[in-house]
Each structure stands twice: as C-alpha cells, then as structure tokens.
Design an enzyme around this catalytic site. Structure first.
Site, PDB file in Angstrom:
ATOM      1  N   ASP A 198      87.228  35.509  37.348  1.00 53.76           N
ATOM      2  CA  ASP A 198      88.252  36.900  37.347  1.00 53.76           C
ATOM      3  C   ASP A 198      87.974  37.728  36.534  1.00 53.76           C
ATOM      4  OD1 ASP A 198      90.808  38.194  36.247  1.00 53.76           O
ATOM      5  OD2 ASP A 198      92.110  35.559  36.352  1.00 53.76           O
TER       6      ASP A 198
ATOM      7  N   HIS B  78      72.178  59.252  40.126  1.00 54.01           N
ATOM      8  CA  HIS B  78      73.159  59.527  41.157  1.00 54.01           C
ATOM      9  C   HIS B  78      72.287  60.204  42.961  1.00 54.01           C
ATOM     10  CE1 HIS B  78      76.280  57.961  38.529  1.00 54.01           C
ATOM     11  NE2 HIS B  78      75.395  56.907  38.949  1.00 54.01           N
TER      12      HIS B  78
ATOM     13  N   LYS C 123      82.861  51.434  29.348  1.00 57.89           N
ATOM     14  CA  LYS C 123      82.707  51.128  30.872  1.00 57.89           C
ATOM     15  C   LYS C 123      82.045  50.897  32.086  1.00 57.89           C
ATOM     16  CE  LYS C 123      83.142  52.955  35.551  1.00 57.89           C
ATOM     17  NZ  LYS C 123      82.359  52.459  36.651  1.00 57.89           N
TER      18      LYS C 123
HETATM   19  C1  MEV Z   1      79.421  55.481  35.233  1.00 61.70           C
HETATM   20  O1  MEV Z   1      79.736  54.101  36.049  1.00 61.70           O
HETATM   21  C2  MEV Z   1      79.171  54.797  34.021  1.00 61.70           C
HETATM   22  C3  MEV Z   1      78.198  55.942  33.336  1.00 61.70           C
HETATM   23  O2  MEV Z   1      79.808  56.913  32.792  1.00 61.70           O
HETATM   24  C4  MEV Z   1      78.700  54.962  31.839  1.00 61.70           C
HETATM   25  C5  MEV Z   1      78.058  56.021  30.141  1.00 61.70           C
HETATM   26  O3  MEV Z   1      78.698  56.525  30.484  1.00 61.70           O
HETATM   27  O4  MEV Z   1      77.629  55.114  29.534  1.00 61.70           O
HETATM   28  C6  MEV Z   1      76.936  56.372  33.102  1.00 61.70           C
END
Ligand code: MEV
Length: 394
Positions: free
Chosen positions: A279, A376, A263
């Site tokens: 896409d 964050h 992700k």
């Molecule tokens: C957050 O959008 C993405 C992370 O969780 C990816 C990861 O844990 O490697 C920070």
C-alpha cells in the site's frame, strides 16, 4: 546471486530475462508470468471493485544493490525511466563503499480508539490502567494466527484532548503485526476492543482505526561512498561530494526543497511497494508525516562529507508486508518477492530503505553536477526512438 549486472540496460528484454535466470533471481518457469502482467481479469475482479479492465506499467529491475552484505535485484514498477536508471547508478556508487547497511525495528503498528462523552476522564484513565491485560486479551482475541507467530498487542496508552466537538479520550494500542502490513489486523483489534473500552470509560467509541504514522516501525539505512567514485568527466570526486553535501543541506533549511528531496527518495520506495503489492499511499502518508516529526517538514535523509567518504543516512517508517492483501494474491508481487529472496517484512523494509537511499544519492549527484535534465533527456531520447520504432508501419 550477484546483483552487479553490467550493461543490463543495453540488453534486449529476452536477454535481460535470460540474465535473471542465469543469476538465479528467477526460475525459468517464472518467465511467462512476466508477459501477462500477472493479473487475469478474473483475479482483477476479485481484487478490485467496479472493475472494467486492466492497467499496466513497466516492471523493471534495479541492479547493483547490496544490502547488509547481500546482493539484491530490485523489482521496480514505475513509468519514469530515470528512476530505475538512477537507482542502479546510485547502488553502484554505494557498492564501492560496501553497499547499504539497514536495520528495521520490530513491526509495531498503532491502533487508535476515539472515545467521546466520557463522564469522568480521570476515572476512565484509572479504569483503563487497571484493565490492561483484559484490553490486550480482547484486542488479540480475533488473531490466533498472529499470536501463534509471536505477534499481538504490546502496549496501551491514552490521553484526553479538547476538540471543537468536545473532550475526547484517545486510546492507543501498539501491536506487533510481524510480517503483515497490519492494517486489517489492527483495524479488527480496535473494533474488537471498543465495547470493553466503552464499558470501562462510560464513553462512546467513534473512530476505531490504525494510524498510518508507523513511527515505531522505522528503518534506518546508511552508506559510505568513497568520494573518488563520484567524479565526473570534468569534476573531481571530492568536489562532487562537497556539492552533494551542499544540496543535502539545502533540503534541511528549505521546505520546498525538502519535499522534492523526499520525492526523490520515494521514487525508489514506491516503485518497490507497487511491485510487491504493498500500500504505497500508506507508505507515502507515513513518510511525509515522519518528515514533519520535529514540527517542521524536513529531509528524510542527510549526506555529509566525512574525510574521503560521503556518508548518507536515511530514516523513515515503512509499514510493509509480505503476507496478506495484494502481496499474497497478485502473482507478480509473489514473483517480485522471490526475485529479491525475501521472506520477512523486515527484510523487505530494509531493501526498500536501501533503494530509497541510493535513489536519493543518484538524484543529488545529478543535481550537484550536470543537472537532472541531461540524463532525463538521454533516457527520453532512447524511449522516443523505441516508441517511434514500435509505431513504424511494417
Ligand atoms: C525527480 O523525479 C526526482 C528529483 O527531483 C529528486 C530531487 O530533486 O532530489 C530529481
């Protein structure tokens, strides 16, 4: 063009735009298009269905990336500020080792034909084998432009399988779609060739569609980061590098971690996909299927410590285009391609893979050191202040 934009995040929007013009990433006359979001209601009505309005997201620029020795400013559309901050930071770390090296394979997409009720599967396969050239002619017939550009059908294969609905023959074409994403071209080819396949096999063609597992259209990206640049205020670079390799290994042995690892890679890739009108659902579907290609879902990238270098490798399929669809129709997508100096789909795929790799590096470095929440929180605090100011009564 120099993508090393020190302190870019501290500038005002007007100053950032000026800096893009000065670095020749954007022509001055392109700037007004940045305000409009690029899409008029009229154009939205032509692109979409049941349109009632527009829905905007921030368009940001990821800095510091060098791909195959060339600096690139990366347009990213995302609502998550840490994605752009992380990408720029990861790109800066990779830059210390010369940047990211990428290689995209030819733009081969698969088209599939599902054929039911074949009276004799062995005979059908023989008939298909004897008619490869005719199949290619029929599949390529609707695409004179693609053929003139050197694209078209490259290979045919077929296999029979038993399903709960009975035996079926799956006929598959590998088609070089050049600079397109390829969905329209491949779907058209499959529909065009279906009557011939029915005649040859005596069967009934049902689904005629591309596969979003573009596992012959793969990009490899790699980088070497000198461990010294990974140091934090209270951790030596070699320690950070070891911990990043450990976090990377975690994704190799645990599927819940592998999904989150991937992700993080897709955070960067999707942001560029949206910015260029590509896409992203197709890209996501293909990437996660590729992550399972060995029978177990795994990480798309690995990070290992080799001497005094942290070495990152990423491999994934990227079915992206620079012609056709929203890429051609959306003025902002055109502007974003120009910002990157990109004319070929393979170049776009390489920049996207590089973006994914450095995005992943930034995430793993944060996980291996202070954790991701601190970064964050800093960004959210800044955003909170900005929102509070914009909402303050005048
Ligand atoms: C957050 O959008 C993405 C992370 O969780 C990816 C990861 O844990 O490697 C920070």
């Amino acid at each position: 063009m120099n993508s090393r934009l020190s302190g870019f995040h501290r500038l005002s929007i007007a100053e950032r735009r000026q800096s893009l013009v000065e670095s020749r990433a954007l022509a001055p006359d392109a700037l007004p298009a940045l305000d409009s979001g690029g899409l008029s209601l009229d154009l939205a009505e032509r692109l979409g269905e049941n349109v009632v309005g527009l829905w905007s997201l921030p368009l940001s620029v990821g800095a510091n990336l060098r791909v195959n020795g060339r600096d690139v400013l990366v347009p990213m559309v995302t609502e998550e500020p840490s994605v752009v901050a992380g990408m720029s930071h990861g790109a800066l770390l990779a830059r210390a080792g010369g940047g990211v090296l990428c290689q995209a394979s030819p733009a081969l997409m698969f088209g599939q034909l599902q054929v039911m009720d074949v009276p004799d599967l062995a005979l059908a396969c023989q008939a298909l084998a004897a008619a490869r050239d005719a199949l290619t002619t029929a599949a390529d017939e609707p695409h004179p432009t693609l053929r003139s550009l050197g694209g078209g059908t490259r290979a045919w294969s077929w296999r029979s399988v038993t399903s709960r609905e009975g035996d079926m023959l799956i006929v598959q074409a590998a088609i070089d779609v050049r600079d397109a994403m390829g969905a329209n071209a491949v779907n058209t080819s499959m529909e065009a060739v279906a009557p011939l396949v029915e005649r040859l096999t005596g069967g009934r063609a049902v689904a005629r569609i591309l596969s979003n597992l573009a596992d012959e259209r793969v990009v490899c990206a790699s980088c070497q980061v000198p461990v010294a640049v990974l140091a934090t205020a209270d951790m030596a670079g070699a320690v950070v590098a070891r911990r990043i390799a450990e976090v990377s290994a975690f994704a190799e042995v645990d599927v819940h971690r592998a999904v989150t690892h991937n992700k993080g890679i897709m955070n960067g890739i999707d942001a560029v996909a949206v910015a260029t009108g590509n896409d992203w659902r197709a890209i996501e579907a293909g990437a996660h299927a590729y992550a399972s290609r060995n029978g177990v879902y795994g990480p798309l990238s690995t990070w290992t410590l080799q001497g005094d270098q942290l070495v990152g490798m990423l491999e994934l399929p990227l079915a992206v285009g620079v012609v056709g669809g929203a890429t051609r129709a959306h003025p902002q997508a055109q502007l974003c391609l120009r910002m990157m100096g990109i004319a070929r789909a393979s170049e776009l795929a390489e920049v996207m893979a590089a973006t994914g790799l450095v995005q992943n590096l930034a995430a793993l470095r944060a996980l291996a050191t202070e954790g991701i929440q601190q970064g964050h929180m800093r960004l959210h605090a800044r955003r909170g202040q900005a929102l509070a100011q914009s909402e303050a009564p005048c």
